[in-house]
Design a protein around this motif. Structure first.
Motif, short mmCIF file in Angstrom:
data_model
loop_
_atom_site.label_atom_id
_atom_site.label_comp_id
_atom_site.label_asym_id
_atom_site.label_seq_id
_atom_site.Cartn_x
_atom_site.Cartn_y
_atom_site.Cartn_z
N ALA A 9 10.01 57.91 -4.74
CA ALA A 9 9.66 56.72 -5.65
C ALA A 9 9.28 57.46 -6.91
CB ALA A 9 8.09 56.42 -5.29
N SER A 107 6.03 52.97 -8.56
CA SER A 107 6.49 53.09 -7.70
C SER A 107 6.28 53.69 -6.61
CB SER A 107 8.02 53.96 -8.15
OG SER A 107 9.06 54.17 -7.96
N SER A 111 7.18 51.69 -2.20
CA SER A 111 8.31 52.41 -2.05
C SER A 111 6.92 52.14 -0.54
CB SER A 111 7.99 54.15 -1.99
OG SER A 111 9.59 53.98 -3.69
#
Length: 285
Positions: A9, A107, A111
């Motif tokens: 990520a 992030s 992910s």
């Protein structure tokens, strides 16, 4: 498939951030370029029966994340949207600093959506994942999109942009800046002239384009930002704040030597490269 291990990520940097106006509902209109870098969190997923979502912190640094953080909320949102009855245990190795303006939490959530979409065999298209992601946070769709992006509107208008390879020094002081306080400040500049992506791409150096309108207000709220900017200047580097801070970055050459031993105690520094695309881009449908 019962497990997905070592799922990256990546963090992002805002190469610039201009506030060009404000809507009647209070949301700020902005222009920016979001750029992925190779400073990453890592997640591990194990599929489990029964529908429960659990998460543990492994490695990493800084304070423990709350039990119902964005990763857990992302997994639960994907369950609701798909009607999936599978559960998952998620282990998170948190390396991206918190309260940095680097999009670490968003992030991680992106992910998580991409990984569980595969692990649970859902095969939802990107358009549906983007709808789920936007409900979790304004930056989540960027990380789902997979490309560096020219950003407009309130952050929801993303246009892929190609960037050259670059090297950067990224700093994070021990203190953070409050995003709500920055945007609520009467001192915040809200009338920057609009740019175009063509102007940006044609500029002499895309890594030194524009400025960050949030930075002056953030410095007053978090004096460490000024300390970091002065430190970068003493290293003969031109630095700026990313997002709403408090992380700072400066482009460097491969041959440049940055002496991070002179940073104040408690600071984090890392040499980074930009990414041309998200490492999970091939997982999009």
């Amino acid at each position: 498939m019962r497990q997905l291990l070592d799922v990256p990520a990546p963090a992002k940097l805002n190469l610039f951030l201009h506030i060009t106006g404000r809507r009647a509902d209070g949301y700020h209109l902005l222009q920016s370029v979001f750029m992925l870098i190779d400073w990453c969190d890592t997640l591990h997923f194990e599929r489990r029966a029964g529908g429960a979502i659990s998460r543990e912190d492994i490695g990493g640094s800084g304070p423990a994340l709350p039990a119902n953080d964005l990763v857990v909320r992302a997994a639960q949102a994907l369950q609701r949207a798909s009607g999936c009855e599978w559960g998952a245990h998620i282990a998170l190795d948190k390396q991206i600093p918190q309260e940095a303006g680097m999009g670490g939490g968003s992030s991680d959530a992106a992910s998580c959506l991409l990984a569980l979409n595969r692990l649970w065999g859902l095969d939802l298209p990107l358009e549906q994942l983007l709808q789920i992601g936007l409900q979790l946070g304004a930056d989540v769709p960027f990380f789902l999109g997979g490309d560096n992006a020219w950003v407009e509107g309130i952050g929801e208008q993303l246009t892929p942009v190609t960037l050259p390879a670059g090297n950067f020094i990224v700093l994070k002081p021990p203190t953070g800046a409050s995003t709500p306080k920055i945007f609520q400040s009467p001192a915040l500049k809200r009338d920057s002239l609009c740019s175009t992506m063509r102007d940006f791409v044609a500029s002499a150096s895309v890594f030194n384009y524009g400025h960050n309108d949030l930075q002056p207000v953030a410095i007053n709220l978090c004096p460490d930002i000024k300390i970091g900017l002065d430190w970068l200047k003493n290293q003969n580097l031109s630095g700026t704040m990313t997002g709403s801070g408090s992380a700072l970055f400066a482009p460097t050459s491969q041959a440049s030597k940055v002496d991070i031993t002179t940073l104040p105690p408690g600071w984090i520094a890392r040499s980074c490269k930009n990414l041309f695309e998200h490492p999970l881009k091939q997982w999009r449908k």
